[in-house]
Design a protein around this motif. Structure first.
Motif, PDB file in Angstrom:
ATOM      1  N   HIS A  54      12.610   4.975  10.139  1.00 54.32           N
ATOM      2  CA  HIS A  54      12.514   3.841  11.071  1.00 54.32           C
ATOM      3  C   HIS A  54      11.220   3.990  11.892  1.00 54.32           C
ATOM      4  N   GLY A  55      10.808   2.879  12.483  1.00 60.46           N
ATOM      5  CA  GLY A  55       9.697   2.918  13.434  1.00 60.46           C
ATOM      6  C   GLY A  55       8.340   3.131  12.799  1.00 60.46           C
ATOM      7  N   LYS A  56       8.228   2.819  11.510  1.00 54.50           N
ATOM      8  CA  LYS A  56       6.944   2.995  10.825  1.00 54.50           C
ATOM      9  C   LYS A  56       6.481   1.714  10.126  1.00 54.50           C
ATOM     10  N   GLY A  57       7.246   0.650  10.330  1.00 54.44           N
ATOM     11  CA  GLY A  57       6.869  -0.627   9.714  1.00 54.44           C
ATOM     12  C   GLY A  57       7.304  -0.773   8.262  1.00 54.44           C
ATOM     13  N   TYR A  58       8.041   0.187   7.746  1.00 53.43           N
ATOM     14  CA  TYR A  58       8.446   0.088   6.333  1.00 53.43           C
ATOM     15  C   TYR A  58       9.422  -1.079   6.125  1.00 53.43           C
ATOM     16  N   ALA A  59      10.378  -1.223   7.058  1.00 51.32           N
ATOM     17  CA  ALA A  59      11.352  -2.312   6.909  1.00 51.32           C
ATOM     18  C   ALA A  59      10.635  -3.660   6.974  1.00 51.32           C
ATOM     19  N   HIS A  60       9.698  -3.776   7.893  1.00 52.51           N
ATOM     20  CA  HIS A  60       8.928  -5.016   7.995  1.00 52.51           C
ATOM     21  C   HIS A  60       8.205  -5.319   6.691  1.00 52.51           C
ATOM     22  N   ASP A  61       7.524  -4.330   6.172  1.00 51.25           N
ATOM     23  CA  ASP A  61       6.704  -4.566   4.980  1.00 51.25           C
ATOM     24  C   ASP A  61       7.585  -4.922   3.774  1.00 51.25           C
TER      25      ASP A  61
ATOM     26  N   ASP B 286       0.833  -1.215   0.000  1.00 56.88           N
ATOM     27  CA  ASP B 286       0.000   0.000   0.000  1.00 56.88           C
ATOM     28  C   ASP B 286       0.860   1.255   0.000  1.00 56.88           C
ATOM     29  N   ARG B 287       2.025   1.185   0.719  1.00 56.61           N
ATOM     30  CA  ARG B 287       2.823   2.391   0.930  1.00 56.61           C
ATOM     31  C   ARG B 287       4.128   2.412   0.142  1.00 56.61           C
ATOM     32  N   LEU B 288       4.565   1.242  -0.303  1.00 54.64           N
ATOM     33  CA  LEU B 288       5.921   1.109  -0.846  1.00 54.64           C
ATOM     34  C   LEU B 288       5.942   0.511  -2.244  1.00 54.64           C
TER      35      LEU B 288
ATOM     36  N   GLY C 227      18.505  -9.251   3.678  1.00 56.40           N
ATOM     37  CA  GLY C 227      19.164  -8.161   4.380  1.00 56.40           C
ATOM     38  C   GLY C 227      18.381  -6.877   4.125  1.00 56.40           C
ATOM     39  N   TYR C 228      18.649  -5.853   4.963  1.00 58.09           N
ATOM     40  CA  TYR C 228      17.864  -4.606   4.848  1.00 58.09           C
ATOM     41  C   TYR C 228      18.561  -3.463   5.543  1.00 58.09           C
ATOM     42  N   LEU C 229      18.373  -2.277   5.049  1.00 59.65           N
ATOM     43  CA  LEU C 229      18.782  -1.067   5.765  1.00 59.65           C
ATOM     44  C   LEU C 229      17.933   0.101   5.293  1.00 59.65           C
ATOM     45  N   PHE C 230      17.633   0.977   6.240  1.00 56.98           N
ATOM     46  CA  PHE C 230      16.733   2.096   5.974  1.00 56.98           C
ATOM     47  C   PHE C 230      17.281   3.391   6.558  1.00 56.98           C
ATOM     48  N   HIS C 231      16.895   4.494   5.941  1.00 57.08           N
ATOM     49  CA  HIS C 231      17.231   5.822   6.471  1.00 57.08           C
ATOM     50  C   HIS C 231      16.548   5.991   7.831  1.00 57.08           C
TER      51      HIS C 231
ATOM     52  N   ARG D 118      24.055  -7.055  19.162  1.00 55.28           N
ATOM     53  CA  ARG D 118      23.702  -5.742  19.753  1.00 55.28           C
ATOM     54  C   ARG D 118      22.721  -4.973  18.883  1.00 55.28           C
ATOM     55  N   ASN D 119      22.469  -5.473  17.671  1.00 52.78           N
ATOM     56  CA  ASN D 119      21.592  -4.752  16.738  1.00 52.78           C
ATOM     57  C   ASN D 119      20.134  -5.157  16.989  1.00 52.78           C
ATOM     58  N   GLU D 120      19.630  -4.652  18.105  1.00 46.37           N
ATOM     59  CA  GLU D 120      18.281  -5.061  18.530  1.00 46.37           C
ATOM     60  C   GLU D 120      17.195  -4.726  17.504  1.00 46.37           C
TER      61      GLU D 120
ATOM     62  N   PRO E 240      26.771   7.321   9.876  1.00 52.32           N
ATOM     63  CA  PRO E 240      27.429   6.343  10.758  1.00 52.32           C
ATOM     64  C   PRO E 240      26.435   5.419  11.471  1.00 52.32           C
ATOM     65  N   GLU E 241      25.291   5.949  11.877  1.00 47.21           N
ATOM     66  CA  GLU E 241      24.354   5.092  12.633  1.00 47.21           C
ATOM     67  C   GLU E 241      23.759   3.989  11.752  1.00 47.21           C
ATOM     68  N   VAL E 242      23.644   4.237  10.459  1.00 49.31           N
ATOM     69  CA  VAL E 242      23.148   3.185   9.555  1.00 49.31           C
ATOM     70  C   VAL E 242      24.212   2.102   9.369  1.00 49.31           C
ATOM     71  N   CYS E 243      25.483   2.517   9.336  1.00 49.15           N
ATOM     72  CA  CYS E 243      26.579   1.581   9.047  1.00 49.15           C
ATOM     73  C   CYS E 243      27.141   0.919  10.295  1.00 49.15           C
TER      74      CYS E 243
ATOM     75  N   ALA F 275      18.779 -14.885   8.037  1.00 48.98           N
ATOM     76  CA  ALA F 275      19.279 -13.513   8.165  1.00 48.98           C
ATOM     77  C   ALA F 275      20.204 -13.514   9.371  1.00 48.98           C
ATOM     78  N   THR F 276      21.230 -12.699   9.328  1.00 47.53           N
ATOM     79  CA  THR F 276      22.148 -12.623  10.455  1.00 47.53           C
ATOM     80  C   THR F 276      22.288 -11.176  10.906  1.00 47.53           C
ATOM     81  N   CYS F 277      22.651 -11.017  12.168  1.00 45.45           N
ATOM     82  CA  CYS F 277      22.940  -9.659  12.642  1.00 45.45           C
ATOM     83  C   CYS F 277      23.846  -9.713  13.860  1.00 45.45           C
TER      84      CYS F 277
ATOM     85  N   ARG G 111      14.859  -7.750  16.289  1.00 43.47           N
ATOM     86  CA  ARG G 111      13.422  -7.619  16.587  1.00 43.47           C
ATOM     87  C   ARG G 111      12.599  -7.661  15.296  1.00 43.47           C
ATOM     88  N   LEU G 112      13.143  -7.059  14.233  1.00 49.23           N
ATOM     89  CA  LEU G 112      12.458  -7.130  12.940  1.00 49.23           C
ATOM     90  C   LEU G 112      12.353  -8.580  12.470  1.00 49.23           C
ATOM     91  N   MET G 113      13.444  -9.332  12.606  1.00 51.08           N
ATOM     92  CA  MET G 113      13.393 -10.742  12.183  1.00 51.08           C
ATOM     93  C   MET G 113      12.302 -11.484  12.948  1.00 51.08           C
TER      94      MET G 113
HETATM   95  C1  LIG Z   1      17.132  -2.852  11.101  1.00 54.36           C
HETATM   96  C2  LIG Z   1      16.151  -1.741  10.671  1.00 54.36           C
HETATM   97  C3  LIG Z   1      15.839  -1.866   9.189  1.00 54.36           C
HETATM   98  C4  LIG Z   1      14.857  -1.920  11.497  1.00 54.36           C
HETATM   99  O1  LIG Z   1      13.977  -0.846  11.187  1.00 54.36           O
HETATM  100  P1  LIG Z   1      12.658  -0.536  12.057  1.00 54.36           P
HETATM  101  O2  LIG Z   1      12.181   0.801  11.614  1.00 54.36           O
HETATM  102  O3  LIG Z   1      12.934  -0.780  13.493  1.00 54.36           O
HETATM  103  O4  LIG Z   1      11.648  -1.658  11.577  1.00 54.36           O
HETATM  104  P2  LIG Z   1      10.158  -1.500  11.010  1.00 54.36           P
HETATM  105  O5  LIG Z   1      10.154  -0.684   9.789  1.00 54.36           O
HETATM  106  O6  LIG Z   1       9.594  -2.871  10.922  1.00 54.36           O
HETATM  107  O7  LIG Z   1       9.419  -0.655  12.122  1.00 54.36           O
HETATM  108  C5  LIG Z   1       9.051  -1.283  13.335  1.00 54.36           C
HETATM  109  C6  LIG Z   1       8.534  -0.287  14.323  1.00 54.36           C
HETATM  110  O8  LIG Z   1       7.562   0.529  13.669  1.00 54.36           O
HETATM  111  C7  LIG Z   1       6.346   0.516  14.430  1.00 54.36           C
HETATM  112  N1  LIG Z   1       5.244   0.763  13.485  1.00 54.36           N
HETATM  113  C8  LIG Z   1       4.646   1.977  13.333  1.00 54.36           C
HETATM  114  N2  LIG Z   1       3.732   1.895  12.360  1.00 54.36           N
HETATM  115  C9  LIG Z   1       3.740   0.635  11.895  1.00 54.36           C
HETATM  116  C10 LIG Z   1       3.010  -0.019  10.881  1.00 54.36           C
HETATM  117  N3  LIG Z   1       2.088   0.596  10.152  1.00 54.36           N
HETATM  118  N4  LIG Z   1       3.287  -1.336  10.645  1.00 54.36           N
HETATM  119  C11 LIG Z   1       4.221  -1.985  11.374  1.00 54.36           C
HETATM  120  N5  LIG Z   1       4.957  -1.389  12.349  1.00 54.36           N
HETATM  121  C12 LIG Z   1       4.714  -0.088  12.604  1.00 54.36           C
HETATM  122  C13 LIG Z   1       6.394  -0.822  15.126  1.00 54.36           C
HETATM  123  O9  LIG Z   1       5.573  -0.849  16.259  1.00 54.36           O
HETATM  124  C14 LIG Z   1       7.855  -0.923  15.510  1.00 54.36           C
HETATM  125  O10 LIG Z   1       8.088  -0.087  16.618  1.00 54.36           O
HETATM  126  P3  LIG Z   1       9.064  -0.484  17.808  1.00 54.36           P
HETATM  127  O11 LIG Z   1      10.458  -0.564  17.198  1.00 54.36           O
HETATM  128  O12 LIG Z   1       8.922   0.622  18.786  1.00 54.36           O
HETATM  129  O13 LIG Z   1       8.599  -1.817  18.305  1.00 54.36           O
HETATM  130  C15 LIG Z   1      16.752  -0.332  10.969  1.00 54.36           C
HETATM  131  O14 LIG Z   1      17.043  -0.249  12.337  1.00 54.36           O
HETATM  132  C16 LIG Z   1      18.019  -0.015  10.164  1.00 54.36           C
HETATM  133  O15 LIG Z   1      17.954   0.344   8.992  1.00 54.36           O
HETATM  134  N6  LIG Z   1      19.199  -0.113  10.826  1.00 54.36           N
HETATM  135  C17 LIG Z   1      20.470   0.275  10.196  1.00 54.36           C
HETATM  136  C18 LIG Z   1      20.939  -0.750   9.179  1.00 54.36           C
HETATM  137  C19 LIG Z   1      21.064  -2.141   9.778  1.00 54.36           C
HETATM  138  O16 LIG Z   1      21.602  -2.308  10.881  1.00 54.36           O
HETATM  139  N7  LIG Z   1      20.541  -3.127   9.041  1.00 54.36           N
HETATM  140  C20 LIG Z   1      20.546  -4.514   9.486  1.00 54.36           C
HETATM  141  C21 LIG Z   1      21.866  -5.144   9.383  1.00 54.36           C
HETATM  142  S1  LIG Z   1      21.807  -6.819  10.019  1.00 54.36           S
END
Ligand SMILES: CC(C)(COP(=O)(O)OP(=O)(O)OC[C@H]1O[C@@H](n2cnc3c(N)ncnc32)[C@H](O)[C@@H]1OP(=O)(O)O)[C@@H](O)C(=O)NCCC(=O)NCCS
Length: 184
Positions: A106-113, A9-11, A98-102, A138-140, A31-34, A133-135, A144-146
């Motif tokens: 973060h925190g909007k569910g985009y990485a999950h979707d 729907d969003r992506l 694997g995945y990485l986002f700006h 310390r990369n909570e 730096p925080e992404v890497c 997937a590996t991480c 948590r996404l996995m």
């Molecule tokens: C790893 C990474 C992709 C996770 O991103 P994220 O934003 O935490 O994951 P999501 O997009 O799934 O978002 C989840 C959060 O969005 C919230 N959320 C808000 N709206 C949402 C929606 N519509 N649908 C789902 N979740 C939603 C969830 O509740 C969750 O919140 P919480 O973290 O407080 O529990 C991100 O931290 C990142 O890019 N890190 C840097 C690169 C990296 O380390 N990559 C991995 C290498 S192994």
């Protein structure tokens, strides 16, 4: 197998294009992404080289290849991150995501979707039996996404490598095709 575009729907998930440099550099330079990636923050020239490589990572036709997709936030037509699917073995039907986002996205569910779409591609068209997937432990946000994706922690390797000058622990998560089907 070739899938140029996936949608939610969003992506929109599509191969990288030469015009994506500003967006890719915006997150690859941080730096925080890497922090937990092997890659270091990119300057613009590094980002341009990376983009040129990623533009070509647009298909999975043989084991050993990695498909890398730009994740575009449809409303604003901006690349906010990327997801990858590596095809490790045709015989054993093994893959890896694997995945990485700006951080602004973060925190909007985009990485999950986006990651869920890539799991669907791996278990669907590619017919994989297992995706891992590996991480860094310390990369909570990553592990948590996995877990939100329904992947299981299969291993915790302690002090298994020296990463950016210090020992680190690595988690391995995985999901089987039938476990994926059970989430549908
Ligand atoms: C790893 C990474 C992709 C996770 O991103 P994220 O934003 O935490 O994951 P999501 O997009 O799934 O978002 C989840 C959060 O969005 C919230 N959320 C808000 N709206 C949402 C929606 N519509 N649908 C789902 N979740 C939603 C969830 O509740 C969750 O919140 P919480 O973290 O407080 O529990 C991100 O931290 C990142 O890019 N890190 C840097 C690169 C990296 O380390 N990559 C991995 C290498 S192994």
């Amino acid at each position: 197998m070739f899938r140029p575009e996936l949608k939610t729907d969003r992506l929109v998930l599509r191969p990288f294009e030469p015009g994506d440099l500003d967006d890719l550099h915006a997150y690859r330079s941080l730096p925080e992404v890497c922090r937990y990636l092997y890659a270091e923050p990119s300057d613009r020239a590094d980002a341009a080289e990376r983009l040129a490589r990623q533009v070509d990572q647009d298909q999975l036709t043989a084991e050993g290849q990695e498909l890398v997709l730009a994740v575009v936030l449809a409303d604003v037509d901006r690349v906010i991150g990327e997801v990858g699917l590596t095809w490790h073995s045709e015989t054993d039907r093994q893959g890896e995501i694997g995945y990485l986002f700006h951080p602004d996205f973060h925190g909007k569910g985009y990485a999950h979707d986006a990651a869920a779409q890539v799991l669907g591609l791996g278990f669907g068209e590619l017919g994989l039996r297992r995706i891992k997937a590996t991480c860094d432990s310390r990369n909570e946000p990553s592990w948590r996404l996995m877990e939100r994706l329904g992947m299981r922690r299969e291993a915790h390797f302690r002090s298994c490598e020296i990463f950016k000058g210090e020992w680190r622990d690595v988690f391995v998560y995985a999901m089987l095709a039938e476990e994926y089907q059970a989430t549908k």
